[in-house]
Enzyme design. Structure first.
Site, PDB file in Angstrom:
ATOM      1  CG  ASP A  20      -2.090   0.940   1.082  1.00 30.18           C
ATOM      2  OD1 ASP A  20      -2.341   1.433  -0.037  1.00 30.18           O
ATOM      3  OD2 ASP A  20      -2.756   1.212   2.101  1.00 30.18           O
ATOM      4  NE  ARG A  24      -1.459   6.596   1.338  1.00 24.31           N
ATOM      5  CZ  ARG A  24      -1.524   5.634   2.247  1.00 24.31           C
ATOM      6  NH1 ARG A  24      -1.239   5.914   3.502  1.00 24.31           N
ATOM      7  NH2 ARG A  24      -1.867   4.423   1.903  1.00 24.31           N
ATOM      8  CB  THR A  66     -13.351  -7.606  -4.639  1.00 28.20           C
ATOM      9  OG1 THR A  66     -13.213  -7.482  -3.222  1.00 28.20           O
ATOM     10  CG2 THR A  66     -13.120  -9.044  -5.026  1.00 28.20           C
ATOM     11  CD  GLU A  67     -13.273  -4.836  -1.153  1.00 25.08           C
ATOM     12  OE1 GLU A  67     -12.134  -5.276  -1.400  1.00 25.08           O
ATOM     13  OE2 GLU A  67     -14.204  -5.551  -0.721  1.00 25.08           O
ATOM     14  CG  ASN A  68      -7.899  -1.998  -5.175  1.00 23.15           C
ATOM     15  OD1 ASN A  68      -6.983  -2.795  -4.959  1.00 23.15           O
ATOM     16  ND2 ASN A  68      -8.142  -0.986  -4.362  1.00 23.15           N
ATOM     17  NE  ARG A 194      -7.682   0.877   5.277  1.00 22.05           N
ATOM     18  CZ  ARG A 194      -7.399   2.183   5.376  1.00 22.05           C
ATOM     19  NH1 ARG A 194      -7.443   2.783   6.539  1.00 22.05           N
ATOM     20  NH2 ARG A 194      -7.074   2.883   4.304  1.00 22.05           N
TER      21      ARG A 194
HETATM   22  C1  IPE Z   1      -5.477  -2.741  -0.308  1.00 17.84           C
HETATM   23  O1  IPE Z   1      -5.086  -1.423  -0.503  1.00 17.84           O
HETATM   24  C2  IPE Z   1      -5.466  -3.472  -1.610  1.00 17.84           C
HETATM   25  C3  IPE Z   1      -4.145  -3.650  -2.210  1.00 17.84           C
HETATM   26  C4  IPE Z   1      -3.006  -3.357  -1.676  1.00 17.84           C
HETATM   27  C5  IPE Z   1      -4.163  -4.253  -3.511  1.00 17.84           C
HETATM   28  P1  IPE Z   1      -6.160  -0.254  -0.613  1.00 17.84           P
HETATM   29  O2  IPE Z   1      -5.381   1.001  -0.720  1.00 17.84           O
HETATM   30  O3  IPE Z   1      -7.126  -0.537  -1.677  1.00 17.84           O
HETATM   31  O4  IPE Z   1      -6.868  -0.379   0.808  1.00 17.84           O
HETATM   32  P2  IPE Z   1      -7.893   0.576   1.564  1.00 17.84           P
HETATM   33  O5  IPE Z   1      -9.125   0.657   0.716  1.00 17.84           O
HETATM   34  O6  IPE Z   1      -7.244   1.902   1.734  1.00 17.84           O
HETATM   35  O7  IPE Z   1      -8.120  -0.093   2.869  1.00 17.84           O
HETATM   36  C1  IPE Z   2      -1.526   0.291  -3.438  1.00 17.18           C
HETATM   37  O1  IPE Z   2      -1.334   1.658  -3.449  1.00 17.18           O
HETATM   38  C2  IPE Z   2      -1.815  -0.254  -4.814  1.00 17.18           C
HETATM   39  C3  IPE Z   2      -3.196  -0.723  -4.998  1.00 17.18           C
HETATM   40  C4  IPE Z   2      -4.143  -0.705  -4.099  1.00 17.18           C
HETATM   41  C5  IPE Z   2      -3.532  -1.246  -6.301  1.00 17.18           C
HETATM   42  P1  IPE Z   2      -2.536   2.684  -3.430  1.00 17.18           P
HETATM   43  O2  IPE Z   2      -2.895   3.004  -4.830  1.00 17.18           O
HETATM   44  O3  IPE Z   2      -3.626   2.192  -2.573  1.00 17.18           O
HETATM   45  O4  IPE Z   2      -1.842   3.939  -2.745  1.00 17.18           O
HETATM   46  P2  IPE Z   2      -2.473   4.961  -1.727  1.00 17.18           P
HETATM   47  O5  IPE Z   2      -3.060   4.168  -0.609  1.00 17.18           O
HETATM   48  O6  IPE Z   2      -3.501   5.726  -2.469  1.00 17.18           O
HETATM   49  O7  IPE Z   2      -1.323   5.805  -1.280  1.00 17.18           O
HETATM   50 MG    MG Z   3      -4.061   2.411  -0.604  1.00 14.37          MG
END
Ligand code: IPE
Ligand code: IPE
Ligand code: MG
Length: 245
Positions: A20, A24, A66-68, A194
């Protein structure tokens, strides 16, 4: 800087990572989120190589939840393109390091091109046995559990399984992760504490490790630091400390 010489022989058999912080990381540098994801793939390569170097047998990476799917279409498209490109590029690294590729999640939901490329690399690496690298793609733990319950219910209805014989092993056999052992160490980068619908059943007794480092900055030494931290813990599995010694 943690060196691998500081680690003892108790290397976690199965490490899972919630990668994650790509967005950012990019934002901090005034770049597009896509650049963050691109740089995230470099951290994937370094982590995969470091894991094989120290003898980790299973590495599972949360690449797309799945939420992505609810992200802007442009970002979803970018991530899927990146997946295809990485698979094309990294097949060589996988073969050289004797790594088997595996995937968990609702792969049917992936764009055709990504699925084809993925299945091809899985097929080409299927006899590699140094480490199993599992990509969680369109993966959600709740969806996995729903699918599991559905499949088991059908078997019960057809008289294949008797309800009172349903146990942990039966559940395990119906999960996407049926060929993987339980997770020993779960790492999440970017400071979020989380689980985000990742491997809920499989992390029942995993050690959790959270770091502020954003995924594209995650280096070999950070992985070793997480493992060093893991090695200092006592995994009691419900027992007392005295029972273990
Ligand atoms: C979790 O990251 C999913 C992956 C790393 C692929 P997210 O960035 O989607 O998680 P939330 O929604 O902030 O919890
Ligand atoms: C993790 O990085 C990659 C995926 C969830 C696919 P994020 O894209 O969630 O990065 P932040 O959380 O927005 O910084
Ligand atoms: Mg993220």
């Amino acid at each position: 800087m943690i060196d691998k010489k500081q680690l003892n022989s108790n290397i976690p058999q199965h490490i899972a990572i919630i990668m994650d912080g790509n967005g950012r990381w990019a934002k901090k540098k005034g770049l597009f989120r896509a650049v963050g994801h691109e740089n995230g793939t470099k951290a994937v390569r370094e982590t995969v190589e470091s894991c094989t170097e120290i003898g980790v047998k299973y590495l599972t990476l949360y690449a797309f939840s799945t939420e992505n799917w609810n992200r802007p279409k442009l970002e979803v498209d970018t991530l899927m393109k990146l997946l295809v490109n990485s698979l094309k590029k990294e097949i060589k690294t996988l073969q050289e390091n004797n790594i088997r590729l595996h995937a968990i999640g609702n792969l049917q939901a992936l764009p055709q091109k990504a699925r084809t490329e993925l299945l091809e690399v899985i097929e080409k690496t299927k006899t590699n046995d140094q480490m199993t690298l599992t990509l969680a793609l369109s993966y959600g733990s709740r969806e996995e559990l729903i699918k599991t319950i559905e499949e088991i219910s059908i078997k019960v209805k057809n008289g294949v399984i008797s309800p009172h014989l349903i146990n942990e092993a039966v559940i395990n056999e119906h999960l996407y992760t049926k060929n993987l052992p339980d997770v020993d160490l779960l790492i999440r980068t970017s400071g979020e504490q989380r689980i985000s619908n990742f491997l809920l059943w499989q992390i029942a007794y995993a050690e959790l490790y959270f770091t502020e480092i954003l995924w594209p900055d995650f280096k070999k030494t950070d992985l070793f630091e997480a493992i060093l931290n893991y090695q200092k813990r006592e995994r009691r599995f419900g027992k007392t400390s005295e029972q273990l010694s």
